[in-house]
Structures are given as structure tokens and as C-alpha cells.
Design an enzyme around this catalytic site. Structure first.
Site, PDB file in Angstrom:
ATOM      1  N   GLY A   1      28.936  68.657  12.143  1.00  0.00           N
ATOM      2  CA  GLY A   1      27.597  68.468  12.611  1.00  0.00           C
ATOM      3  C   GLY A   1      26.490  67.616  13.396  1.00  0.00           C
ATOM      4  O   GLY A   1      26.881  67.311  14.146  1.00  0.00           O
ATOM      5  N   HIS A   2      25.264  68.074  13.607  1.00  0.00           N
ATOM      6  CA  HIS A   2      24.148  67.874  14.108  1.00  0.00           C
ATOM      7  C   HIS A   2      23.985  65.993  14.782  1.00  0.00           C
ATOM      8  O   HIS A   2      24.740  65.946  15.888  1.00  0.00           O
ATOM      9  CB  HIS A   2      22.812  68.287  14.472  1.00  0.00           C
ATOM     10  CG  HIS A   2      22.967  69.921  14.483  1.00  0.00           C
ATOM     11  ND1 HIS A   2      22.101  70.794  14.348  1.00  0.00           N
ATOM     12  CD2 HIS A   2      23.704  70.311  15.546  1.00  0.00           C
ATOM     13  CE1 HIS A   2      22.264  71.465  14.475  1.00  0.00           C
ATOM     14  NE2 HIS A   2      23.055  71.951  15.287  1.00  0.00           N
TER      15      HIS A   2
END
Length: 872
Positions: free
Chosen positions: A524-525
Site C-alpha cells: 500500500g501507499h
């Protein structure tokens, strides 16, 4: 130093006429002014060097303001010297101006975007166009047009379009005014100002020319795909998807119809000034002018499943494994960490499936238009029979991995790839960017949930499991955050525990010691940014917010995926400092400017280049002005032959060229006029200092401590055994003395020290001030020596301040005998530490050197072949 000037002025008045007295007073005033500015200039120079060394974020505005102050001070130095010398050195003004202009040119150079098309089709883009359309759009064009892999069609609105919009509407100037001087660590104020700036952008009309370009491209997509075509409007800022990923820092607007594209474009442009985006770029060394928002618009994929592929494990770059995360529907929940995801690890060489974890995925995000609505997306329940099914079958998983390897080969580096599978099970690549490598870690990478680590014996385990987004360990009080609306309340030094990963936590990453989440993915970011920041992060623990209690002391071992009760000291190690800004535009600009300010090349006053024309840096100008001011003030000639010279040479048995100015009582009445010996020194503080400097255990010639080899030996010995310096070290060292006063300016090669002291019968008058700066080694080693000196001074009772390689110490109100003892030790210190900047390669060495100094081992000699470098 200023105290002695007043004393000197008083002693001269008795034997000067009125006009001579006025002229003398003016001369002293200029000299005093020059000394004050000399000291302040060196302080500013140290502060600027410290910015690059201390691994803390700084802005271009800070560097520019300090540089302007320094240039102004140095120009004033040149004025004072010329006033003192009656205009002997006009070339110093030219040197300061020449260097100053070069410094400011390095710092005020603005990013210039060449005029380009406002809107460009994706089919015309390639990686070479990142300056025009940003990294995300340029890379997607590369994937489609040069790598030949499937992507959705679309177009880009250029960075020039955004810059033109901001300038023509007056927004650029208004935004710059609001953002000036903002402290990104003040979360509450950062949020308030960013919201104001974003509102300003959203209130403006999109220029007609940009609207027409968007409409033209949307008409083309409608002709190709039909009237129901929708697009994803995504950020593609300049500098995005480069060395700094900007992962999740800017907005994306999904499922946008043609008539709403201009409004969505403004929303993405406004996200340039979201709190997390501003915090991230300033922490990473990007100014607001470096990041201009281009926008990528690609047709929406009605996704059956979506996710992220890493062509390497970002924490184990020697691994051959490929990582894939996937979720039903759109991939938002994968990159923002809001939903459970499937996870797969494949061995690169034979595509063998090493690990496959299938989560129970109850919810998904789908297009609102697919559910019978219009723009936007909605959350939907996954059919019960598919919740525990893998999002990708074996064939599609292998196909996706093959795409990843082909693209990695094309780019020649590991990649972070976003993908989607449509309802017909066709795969599309949505984004490709360089894969960020975990900072400060060796092999502690994205650990798997089923690879169990051995727990520490005797320690209570509170929670076990999850996945390592960024390895490492940290201890602190747990802070349970159930809403991201109150980020400013998160205390310093806590462990952040949340339900899900989120890029909105970026502005507080410097305040917390670790992050733990119930839900989230290593792909994920937020996980990407955590690795950039080197912040231990454990995601996907499922129930950390329920198991851990608010405020309890815990230790998070993110590498082993274990959380212990209390503090576990054996796990807590000092992580290497991560310079987040290194290599960024702001860092590079400051580095180039500093090359014109900090280096000292004027070392030998007898050298031909010791002149205004020979000045290559502002430090050179400062050095030249100080040297010439001493000569002018005390009528010191090149060969000491002038009959009216105020200085005499001291022969002290030291390899130092010491010139003494007697203010009265500093030397005996019978002292010779040109060369004096130690027995002629009568000044109490000077006697004490010289007693320490001439201690027989001080080694002034040759190396100290560990034997140096190679280039270090050559450099060190050349500083001390200069055959051109008449057997003395470097240039002149000035001592201005009276019976109870001393100001001693000492230069040894690339470093200098100043000792200023009054040592008389009245305790309240007595003091010592000491300052030390410089050296031949790099700033890290010089700063270690400053730290060592500071520790010794503290042991002697000094109040100490350290900035970079500059250390200042002060001690007051000691009896005359006690102060003499302190001065004796300062004299020993001057001789003992002269070369230690060449040796101090590790902070752990400092303590040993301090202890050896107080044992009288001033040469830091080894014992039984165990040198200090090997000691803890």
C-alpha cells in the site's frame, strides 16, 4: 576580545594627542565591529553546514535567508577592513559580490517549464516526457507505447497547463504568500493553511483553452468506447513517481463523466496543497515550485479485481521473489489499506508459487455507473460464494507476473505496478513507478505472516502476526487512533495504533516511533512512505486496536511481527540517520551554494594567492579580512621588521608562529622588542595556557592515536609538517595580553580556536570563553571532534554549545588559581585534539578519547595493540 579593546584604548589615551586619540578610537571601533561580524559570519556558516548534516528537513527559503544574511555580513566585513586600512583592499568588495551572486543564483533558480501542449493523448507519451506530463502519465505512456503492454486509453493535462492556470488567475502569488514560512510540524496550522489554499484553487474557473482540450480528448474516447465512457482523473505531478514516490499524497477522482472532468482536474490540482502532500515534499526536499501538477485521465476499468505487484521485495533487494496483492473490485482498498487483501509470493526464476494467502473479502468498491448510478464509486457486498475465493486464478497470476518481469527488464530497475482485471478477465496495467527500497535495513523486508520468528525468552507477548511493511523495532506508549481527524493530538514519541493504513498519517510520521494497523498491505501507499522514512511499520495484525491499551508501554518488533509488553532494551538499536532530503532539488541547491560559501582555501598568509583575488568562497573572504585586520590593528608586517610593530614573536618551544601584543603587563619590562621567550610572559592567563600547551606529554608533531595510513596520513602530516612555514604550523597565531587578560587566536591548518580570558584577583571578573571550528575531514568527523571537545569542556565545568563542527564554551566566577588550572587543561586540549577529526569515524569512539584525555594520555596511544578504534 572586546574587553581588551577598551583596555587598550585606555592605555593609549595616556600617550596620544587629541587628534591621535580620535583617530585611534575610530580605528578601534572598526576593529571591534569587524570582530563581531567575523564571529557572527562563522556562526551563520556553521548553521548552513549543519542544515545538510543534521538530517532534518529544511526549506529553500531557510537556506536563502541565511545565505543572504551571510553575504551581507561578509560585505560589511570588507567595509570594516577597508575603513580600518584606509582602503587598501577594494578587491574584497569584488570578491564578495562575485561569490555572493553565484550563491544566490544557485538558490533562486526557479523551475522553468517549457511551453507545451495543454492536453496530450496518451498514445503520444513516453518516459522521456516526465517534465511535461509528470512521472505517472509519462510512465503509463511508456508502458503502452514502448513496452507494448495493455493499458486503458486516455490523455494527460500538462504541467504547463497547471502553471499557466495558477499564474494567469493570480493564484501562484497568493499561494506563495500563504505558504511562506509555514512550519510543517505544526499540524494544526498546516491543515488550516492548506484548506484555505485548496479552497482558493477550487473557487477559480478552469481556463477555456484547457476546457476545450479536455473536451476534445473526451470526445475521442466517446467515439472509441461509447457515450457511457468514464475516466479516472489522477495526479501526475512533476517529481512524482521518481526517487521520491509521493505515494498516496495527491488526489485521484474516480469514474468521472466528460462534463465533470474540469472540476475533477481542479480537485487534483488543489491536492498539491493537501497537508500530507506539503509535509511529504518538504520532508523530502522538494519546494512548492518543484512540484507542478500534471493530470492523467484514463478510461475506467470496470474492475473484477485489482491490486499491486512488486517485482522485488522492497526490504530484500537480493530476493528473487515477486509480490502480488489483490482485492475484489477497484484497487482503492489495496493502496489505501482500508480492506483485506489476497497475497501471493512467486519465485522469479521458475514462477513457482511460494505463498498464497486468500483473505475473506466481504466488501468491495465498484463503479457507481455499473450499479445504475452516475459518477463516482460505491461500496458493495461481495457475493458470499466469492468472499473466500482468490481474486486471480493461477493463469492470470502468472500472466501478471510475466508482465511485471517484462516491464522491469524494459526499465532496468525494480517496479511498483498497479493493475486491474476487467469483467472479461483481461489484465490492464494502470501505473508503473520505481520501487522504493526500505531505508536503513538489511534483509528485514516485507515478512510473511506464516514465517514465524522466535520470540524473546521471558518477555510477555501482547500480539503476534501481521506483515512487515518496514522492518525495525521501537518502544513507546501505544496511542490508539480511531479517526484521522485529530492527527495534531498524537503525542511525540508514541506508537501509532490504527484500524487501517492511510497516507493521511504522513504528516505525523516524524512524531511517532512506529505504526501498527489492524488492516493493510505491505504494497500500500502508506507502507511505501514508511519505508522511505525508515519507520518500523507492522500492518494487517487484525486486532491491534482491540488488544493494545491506550497509553501502555509496548515494544514493536516489526521485523519479527511481535509486540511485547513494556520496553525491551535489547531490541532497541540506534538506527542510522536517514537523510530524506539527500538528492532532492532543495538539497542539491543548498549543497551547490554551500560549495561557494564553506570551503577554506586561503590557509597560508605567505602564499601568493592570499589576496582578495584568491578568495574562492565566503569563508576565504572572512579568513582574509580577519588576518588583515589583525595586521592593521597591531601594525604587524610580513617580516616583523617594522620599527613601530606592536607585536613581538614568542619562542615557546612549540611548532607555532605566535605573535604577542602586550597591552600592558602582559610581558616583563625587560622583554626584547622582537623575539621573546617563555620567561618573558607575565600575563597570568597566558602563562597558564602556555603551561598546558607545553606539557611534555602533548605531541605537537606527528600523528596521534591510531596510526593513519594512505591518503589520511599524507593530509594529516602535511598540515603539521609544512616545510615552507619556517618550522611552524601554518600562519601566525595572535595573543593579545595584559597582566590579567588574554585573547589567543590559534590556527592549525583547517581549524582554528579562540581563547578569551580574564584571570585576576576578583572572582566576579574572572571568566574563560573558548571556541573551536573547522578541520580537514568531512563534516561528520569534524562534528564528532566538536562533540568530543564539548564533553571534555563540560567535565571541566564549562557551559557548552555545539553546532555542527563549532563548539563554544564558557566558564565564570572561579578564583584565579582555579581558573589557571582550567586554562592549563584548555592548553592541553588544544594540543591533544588537533588531528582527531581525521580519526573519529564513529560516535562510539568519543567516550574512550574523553576518558584517555583525563588519564593524561594526550597522544591517545594504544595499549597492547588494542587501539581506540576497536574500543566501544
Amino acid at each position: 576580545m572586546l574587553k581588551f579593546l577598551n583596555m587598550l584604548l585606555g592605555s593609549q589615551k595616556k600617550r596620544a594627542s587629541r587628534s591621535e586619540e580620535d583617530a585611534l578610537k575610530r580605528k578601534y571601533d572598526y576593529f571591534k565591529s569587524l570582530l563581531i561580524k567575523n564571529n557572527r559570519s562563522l556562526e551563520l556558516l556553521t548553521e548552513l553546514e549543519h542544515l545538510l548534516f543534521e538530517n532534518k528537513p529544511f526549506t529553500l527559503e531557510q537556506v536563502l535567508a541565511s545565505s543572504e544574511d551571510l553575504i551581507s555580513l561578509v560585505y560589511d566585513l570588507a567595509e570594516d577592513l577597508n575603513a580600518l586600512s584606509r582602503g587598501k583592499y577594494p578587491g574584497l568588495f569584488d570578491a564578495t559580490e562575485r561569490i555572493g551572486i553565484a550563491v544566490l543564483t544557485d538558490l533562486v533558480r526557479r523551475r522553468k517549464l517549457k511551453k507545451s501542449e495543454l492536453v496530450l493523448p496518451l498514445r503520444s507519451l513516453s518516459a522521456a516526457m516526465s517534465d511535461e506530463v509528470g512521472g505517472k502519465a509519462a510512465n503509463l505512456g511508456e508502458v503502452a507505447n514502448r513496452a507494448g503492454l495493455p493499458t486503458p486509453p486516455g490523455f494527460a493535462v500538462s504541467a504547463y497547463a497547471c502553471q499557466n492556470f495558477l499564474r494567469t488567475t493570480g493564484l501562484a502569488e497568493r499561494i506563495e504568500q500563504r505558504m511562506r514560512g509555514i512550519d510543517v510540524k505544526d499540524t494544526e496550522r498546516l491543515v488550516a493553511i492548506c484548506e484555505e489554499v485548496q479552497a482558493m484553487i477550487l473557487a477559480e474557473e478552469v481556463p477555456a483553452e484547457i476546457r476545450r482540450g479536455m473536451a476534445r480528448e473526451m470526445d475521442g474516447l466517446t467515439a472509441l468506447l461509447g457515450p457511457q465512457v468514464r475516466v479516472s482523473v489522477r495526479s501526475s505531478a512533476t517529481c512524482e513517481d521518481s526517487e521520491a514516490t509521493f505515494a498516496g499524497q495527491h488526489s485521484t477522482v474516480l469514474n468521472v463523466s466528460a462534463e465533470n472532468v474540469p472540476a475533477a482536474w481542479k480537485e487534483v490540482v488543489a491536492s498539491t496543497f493537501s497537508p500530507r502532500a506539503v509535509y511529504y515534499r518538504r520532508s523530502k526536499g522538494y519546494s512548492d515550485q518543484d512540484v507542478v501538477m500534471a493530470v492523467l485521465c484514463v478510461t475506467m476499468v470496470d474492475a473484477r479485481s485489482s491490486g499491486v505487484l512488486y517485482t522485488h521485495d522492497p526490504g530484500q533487494m537480493d530476493s528473487d521473489d515477486i509480490l502480488v496483492s489483490a482485492a475484489w473490485g477497484l484497487g482503492v482498498s489495496v493502496v489505501d489499506g482500508s480492506g483485506k487483501t489476497d497475497f501471493a509470493r512467486l519465485r522469479r526464476k521458475d514462477m513457482h508459487l511460494l505463498v498464497r494467502e486468500v483473505a475473506v473479502k466481504e466488501r468491495r468498491l465498484i463503479l457507481r455507473s455499473a450499479a445504475g448510478g452516475a459518477d463516482g464509486i460505491v461500496e458493495d457486498r461481495v457475493p458470499l460464494d466469492r468472499q473466500a475465493e482468490p481474486c486471480l486464478d493461477q493463469a492470470r497470476l502468472l500472466q501478471l507476473a510475466a508482465y511485471g518481469l517484462k516491464l522491469e527488464e524494459h526499465y532496468g530497475q525494480p517496479l511498483d505496478i498497479e493493475w486491474a482485471q476487467d469483467q472479461q478477465e483481461r489484465l490492464f496495467l494502470l501505473q508503473a513507478r520505481p520501487l522504493g527500497v526500505e531505508q536503513g535495513q538489511g534483509t528485514d523486508g516485507c515478512a510473511l505472516k506464516d514465517a514465524e520468528a522466535e520470540p524473546l525468552h521471558g518477555r510477555e507477548i501482547l500480539l503476534r502476526g501481521g506483515a512487515t511493511a518496514c522492518g525495525g523495532a521501537a518502544a513507546g506508549q501505544a496511542y490508539i487512533l480511531l479517526s484521522d481527524h485529530n492527527l495534531s493530538a498524537v503525542p511525540e514519541g508514541t506508537i501509532l495504533v490504527t484500524r487501517q493504513t492511510s497516507p493521511t498519517y504522513v504528516p505525523i510520521m516524524d512524531r511517532v516511533r512506529a505504526i501498527v494497523t489492524d488492516v493493510g498491505s505491505v504494497t500500500g501507499h502508506m507502507a511505501s512512505v514508511a519505508r522511505e522514512f525508515g519507520l518500523p511499520t507492522l500492518v494487517g495484525t487484525e486486532n491491534a486496536t482491540l488488544v493494545l491499551r491506550q497509553g501502555e508501554e509496548i515494544t514493536v518488533d516489526a521485523t519479527s511481527r511481535i509486540i511485547y509488553r513494556g520496553r525491551v532494551p535489547e531490541l532497541i538499536r540506534d538506527k542510522p540517520c536517514i537523510n530524506l532530503m539527500k538528492g532532492s532539488p532543495v538539497y542539491k541547491a543548498a549543497q551547490e551554494a554551500l560549495k561557494r560559501m564553506a570551503p577554506l582555501t586561503l590557509l597560508d598568509p605567505k602564499a601568493e594567492n592570499f589576496s582578495p583575488e584568491g578568495c574562492r568562497s565566503l569563508h576565504d573572504v572572512i579568513r582574509f579580512a580577519h588576518e588583515m585586520s589583525m595586521r592593521e590593528m597591531f601594525r604587524i608586517g610580513e617580516d616583523m621588521e617594522e620599527a613601530d610593530s606592536a607585536a613581538v614573536r614568542l619562542r615557546a618551544g612549540l611548532p607555532l608562529n605566535i605573535l604577542v601584543v602586550d597591552l600592558g603587563g602582559g610581558l616583563t619590562p625587560t622583554a626584547p622588542k622582537r623575539v621573546v621567550e617563555l620567561e618573558h610572559v607575565k600575563s597570568a592567563p597566558f602563562q597558564a595556557l602556555l603551561h598546558g600547551m607545553t606539557n611534555p606529554d602533548i605531541r605537537w608533531l606527528g600523528g596521534v592515536g591510531v596510526s593513519l595510513t594512505g591518503f589520511a596520513t599524507i593530509v594529516a602530516e602535511s598540515l603539521l609538517n609544512d616545510p615552507t612555514a619556517d618550522g611552524s604550523m601554518g600562519g601566525p597565531n595572535y595573543a593579545v595580553a595584559s597582566d590579567h587578560y588574554l585573547n589567543f587566536n590559534m590556527r592549525l591548518g583547517y581549524h582554528f580556536a579562540v581563547v578569551d580570558s580574564f584571570c585576576g584577583p576578583e572572582i566576579n571578573d574572572n571568566y574563560i570563553t573558548f571556541s573551536f571550528k573547522g578541520g580537514a575531514a568531512d563534516i561528520a568527523r569534524r562534528s564528532r571532534r566538536a562533540g568530543l571537545i564539548a564533553q571534555i569542556l563540560k567535565r571541566l565545568g564549562f557551559k557548552v554549545e555545539v553546532r555542527g563542527d563549532m563548539v563554544r564554551g564558557e566558564i565564570k566566577k572561579y578564583s584565579q588559581n582555579d581558573l589557571k588550572q582550567k586554562l592549563d587543561m584548555v592548553g592541553r586540549l588544544l594540543g591533544a585534539v588537533r588531528l582527531l577529526d581525521m580519526l573519529l569515524s564513529d560516535d562510539g569512539q568519543i567516550g574512550w578519547y574523553v576518558e584517555e584525555f583525563f588519564k593524561g594520555n594526550y597522544a591517545f596511544e594504544r595499549e597492547q595493540d588494542a587501539g581506540p578504534a576497536a574500543r566501544p
